[in-house]
Motif scaffolding. Structure first.
Motif, mmCIF file in Angstrom:
data_model
loop_
_atom_site.group_PDB
_atom_site.id
_atom_site.type_symbol
_atom_site.label_atom_id
_atom_site.label_comp_id
_atom_site.label_asym_id
_atom_site.label_seq_id
_atom_site.Cartn_x
_atom_site.Cartn_y
_atom_site.Cartn_z
ATOM 1 N N PHE A 229 0.846 -1.184 0.000
ATOM 2 C CA PHE A 229 0.000 0.000 0.000
ATOM 3 C C PHE A 229 0.887 1.241 0.000
ATOM 4 N N ASP A 230 0.443 2.254 -0.698
ATOM 5 C CA ASP A 230 1.090 3.568 -0.620
ATOM 6 C C ASP A 230 0.278 4.403 0.366
ATOM 7 N N ILE A 231 0.884 4.721 1.496
ATOM 8 C CA ILE A 231 0.173 5.410 2.580
ATOM 9 C C ILE A 231 0.848 6.745 2.859
ATOM 10 N N LYS A 232 0.050 7.816 2.886
ATOM 11 C CA LYS A 232 0.566 9.154 3.194
ATOM 12 C C LYS A 232 -0.426 9.882 4.089
ATOM 13 N N ASN A 233 0.093 10.489 5.145
ATOM 14 C CA ASN A 233 -0.729 11.306 6.049
ATOM 15 C C ASN A 233 -1.961 10.557 6.570
ATOM 16 N N GLY A 234 -1.756 9.294 6.920
ATOM 17 C CA GLY A 234 -2.847 8.523 7.506
ATOM 18 C C GLY A 234 -3.924 8.105 6.538
ATOM 19 N N GLU A 235 -3.633 8.144 5.243
ATOM 20 C CA GLU A 235 -4.590 7.697 4.232
ATOM 21 C C GLU A 235 -3.897 6.783 3.234
ATOM 22 N N ILE A 236 -4.638 5.810 2.736
ATOM 23 C CA ILE A 236 -4.130 4.980 1.641
ATOM 24 C C ILE A 236 -4.305 5.749 0.344
ATOM 25 N N GLN A 237 -3.215 5.871 -0.388
ATOM 26 C CA GLN A 237 -3.276 6.546 -1.690
ATOM 27 C C GLN A 237 -3.556 5.548 -2.814
ATOM 28 N N SER A 238 -2.913 4.378 -2.711
ATOM 29 C CA SER A 238 -3.075 3.369 -3.760
ATOM 30 C C SER A 238 -2.707 1.997 -3.210
ATOM 31 N N VAL A 239 -3.091 0.981 -3.951
ATOM 32 C CA VAL A 239 -2.765 -0.393 -3.600
ATOM 33 C C VAL A 239 -2.018 -1.012 -4.776
ATOM 34 N N GLN A 240 -0.977 -1.779 -4.475
ATOM 35 C CA GLN A 240 -0.192 -2.465 -5.491
ATOM 36 C C GLN A 240 -0.573 -3.938 -5.468
ATOM 37 N N ALA A 241 -1.078 -4.442 -6.570
ATOM 38 C CA ALA A 241 -1.456 -5.846 -6.685
ATOM 39 C C ALA A 241 -0.814 -6.399 -7.951
ATOM 40 N N GLY A 242 0.163 -7.268 -7.757
ATOM 41 C CA GLY A 242 0.915 -7.745 -8.914
ATOM 42 C C GLY A 242 1.606 -6.570 -9.571
ATOM 43 N N LEU A 262 -2.839 -9.097 4.783
ATOM 44 C CA LEU A 262 -3.213 -7.834 4.134
ATOM 45 C C LEU A 262 -3.077 -6.677 5.117
ATOM 46 N N ALA A 263 -3.603 -6.890 6.311
ATOM 47 C CA ALA A 263 -3.547 -5.840 7.328
ATOM 48 C C ALA A 263 -2.109 -5.479 7.672
ATOM 49 N N LYS A 264 -1.256 -6.490 7.762
ATOM 50 C CA LYS A 264 0.140 -6.249 8.105
ATOM 51 C C LYS A 264 0.817 -5.359 7.077
ATOM 52 N N LEU A 265 0.476 -5.545 5.795
ATOM 53 C CA LEU A 265 1.038 -4.699 4.737
ATOM 54 C C LEU A 265 0.653 -3.235 4.930
ATOM 55 N N ALA A 266 -0.502 -3.021 5.601
ATOM 56 C CA ALA A 266 -0.976 -1.652 5.851
ATOM 57 C C ALA A 266 -0.630 -1.176 7.253
ATOM 58 N N GLY A 267 0.182 -1.959 7.978
ATOM 59 C CA GLY A 267 0.591 -1.565 9.322
ATOM 60 C C GLY A 267 -0.449 -1.793 10.389
ATOM 61 N N LEU A 268 -1.384 -2.717 10.142
ATOM 62 C CA LEU A 268 -2.469 -2.982 11.095
ATOM 63 C C LEU A 268 -2.356 -4.393 11.655
ATOM 64 N N SER A 269 -3.020 -4.634 12.776
ATOM 65 C CA SER A 269 -3.069 -5.960 13.378
ATOM 66 C C SER A 269 -4.512 -6.421 13.450
ATOM 67 N N LEU A 270 -4.832 -7.478 12.691
ATOM 68 C CA LEU A 270 -6.182 -8.043 12.680
ATOM 69 C C LEU A 270 -6.051 -9.553 12.838
ATOM 70 N N PRO A 271 -6.031 -10.051 14.085
ATOM 71 C CA PRO A 271 -5.839 -11.484 14.282
ATOM 72 C C PRO A 271 -6.999 -12.313 13.730
ATOM 73 N N VAL A 272 -6.649 -13.248 12.869
ATOM 74 C CA VAL A 272 -7.601 -14.194 12.286
ATOM 75 C C VAL A 272 -6.866 -15.519 12.118
ATOM 76 N N MET A 273 -7.536 -16.607 12.468
ATOM 77 C CA MET A 273 -7.006 -17.929 12.155
ATOM 78 C C MET A 273 -7.895 -18.580 11.110
ATOM 79 N N PRO A 274 -7.286 -19.225 10.110
ATOM 80 C CA PRO A 274 -8.089 -19.939 9.114
ATOM 81 C C PRO A 274 -8.625 -21.239 9.678
ATOM 82 N N GLY A 275 -9.930 -21.410 9.638
ATOM 83 C CA GLY A 275 -10.556 -22.658 10.062
ATOM 84 C C GLY A 275 -10.964 -23.442 8.836
ATOM 85 N N LYS A 276 -10.149 -24.414 8.472
ATOM 86 C CA LYS A 276 -10.422 -25.148 7.227
ATOM 87 C C LYS A 276 -11.652 -26.031 7.395
#
Length: 420
Positions: A229-242, A262-276
């Motif tokens: 993610f391109d982040i400036k002044n507390g806002e996401i400016q753009s997302v890079q995908a591929g 995904l959250a980690k790329l944006a500097g956030l912590s969102l704990p989730v475990m995958p339940g298959k």
């Protein structure tokens, strides 16, 4: 909370939560770009039981789940399995889960989950009346089938709480439940009939949402994994995908079980475990099942859809992986004749087994709302086994948040930053 002029909305993740968010944003006047790391037809929304469940007003983190989980976790055929691991994220998630699994948590959150599910059910009814939408919505309710007195007592206690919350619920004897399922023999002590529930055919729903988005100007970018993610002044400016970089005014982060990375790329912590979970389809033409059901002791879901019946279940907490554990599938297969003795279901070929990852938050509640750290980011994820059930309500609320409108239901329990 940030309110922006309707401009470019970028939705990250093409499961039911992402598609529903894109749908309601598009309908309310936003230009929408939706990214998915796959092809939209391989996500967890595709192979699930298709159940709409106001009955699920008790979060996964609840009293009793700890003891049941410990009992089950060492049996690879059990309904719940934790793959032994020294993974820090699993340990951290487990400690948070244990902290939330109490009666006070259930009592506080049950009315919010009830309202969330009921809103979604109404939105599904509205959507089913829209042109070009026919996804097999049926309002027959769901049967909670139980074989033991202990399970029956527990289910009746839950049902009585549901009735106190105003849900339409009926307790049935074994004769009564057999009378409404004349096409197949049942071997149960009784059932709870949640008339408030419904079911649908997930494949049709997802296909029709994709068609709607494409036909109404949404830009869909497939096989594009977000790498930054391109982040400036507390806002996401753009997302890079591929190789693609997309700018936007508003960003919606879904992503299912990939939400933490995904959250980690944006500097956030969102704990989730995958339940298959696993599912497979069988014909529904000799001993015909009419009502969707949950086999309580086995924790197996049974849903008639599109002329077939889908059997699904298990919750396998482990890192995301692409292996099919046939012992888990065997556990589902072995449970079926205990409730439906006429059904002779064989272990399916591995190629016929679908699997997907349910995004489970530690407290069993979704993440839904604006991020405090990134003011143009709405987080919508962590719905566990309730993604299909809560999809439309989540998409509707995402659009209302984006537009600065009054919300259709209270989301104060689902703050995305509650673990940061």
């Amino acid at each position: 909370m940030m309110t922006t002029k309707k401009g470019e909305a970028v939705v990250i993740g093409g499961g039911i939560i992402g598609m529903a968010s894109a749908y309601y944003l598009l309908k309310s006047g936003w230009k929408v770009t939706l990214f998915d790391k796959g092809n939209l037809m391989d996500n967890c929304s595709q192979g699930n039981a298709g159940m709409i469940v106001p009955s699920h007003f008790i979060p996964l983190a609840s009293p009793g789940m700890i003891s049941k989980g410990i009992k089950w976790m060492f049996d690879s055929r059990s309904p719940f399995y934790v793959k032994p691991s020294l993974d820090f994220s699993l340990i951290s998630w487990g400690l948070k889960f244990m902290k939330s699994a109490n009666a006070a948590h259930v009592e506080r959150t049950a009315p919010f989950l009830r309202d969330y599910h009921l809103l979604s059910k109404q939105l599904y009814e509205d959507l089913s009346n829209e042109k070009d939408f026919d996804f097999g919505l049926e309002k027959k309710g769901i049967l909670m089938l139980y074989k033991t007195e202990k399970a029956g007592e527990e289910e009746i206690q839950v049902a009585e709480e549901g009735q106190r919350l105003g849900l339409d619920i009926e307790m049935l004897s074994k004769e009564q439940v057999q009378a409404i399922e004349p096409g197949v023999q049942l071997d149960v002590l009784g059932a709870i009939h949640y008339h408030c529930d419904a079911h649908l055919y997930p494949y049709a729903l997802v296909s029709q949402l994709v068609k709607y988005l494409e036909s109404n100007g949404a830009k869909i970018i497939l096989n594009a994994e977000v790498i930054g993610f391109d982040i400036k002044n507390g806002e996401i400016q753009s997302v890079q995908a591929g190789e693609k970089q997309v700018s936007g005014d508003l960003f919606v982060m879904t992503g299912g079980s990939w939400l933490p990375s995904l959250a980690k790329l944006a500097g956030l912590s969102l704990p989730v475990m995958p339940g298959k979970g696993y599912s497979f389809m069988e014909r529904n033409d000799v001993h015909t099942i009419s009502h969707p059901a949950l086999l309580i002791e086995a924790r197996v879901a049974v849903t008639p859809m599109n002329g077939e019946v889908r059997f699904g279940g298990t919750m396998e907490l482990a890192a995301i992986n692409n292996t099919v554990n046939m012992k888990r599938v065997e556990g589902i297969v072995n449970s079926i004749p205990r409730y439906y003795p006429e059904l002779d279901i064989k272990l399916p070929e591995k190629e016929r087994v679908w699997y997907g990852f349910r995004p489970c938050s530690p407290d069993g509640l979704p993440y839904l709302g604006y991020s405090k750290k990134l003011k143009n980011l709405i987080v919508a994820g962590g719905h566990g086994m309730m993604g299909i059930s809560l999809g439309p309500a989540t998409g509707k609320i995402v659009a209302e948040l984006a537009n600065g409108e009054p919300l259709s239901t209270d989301v104060s329990q689902y703050i995305p930053d509650r673990y940061s």
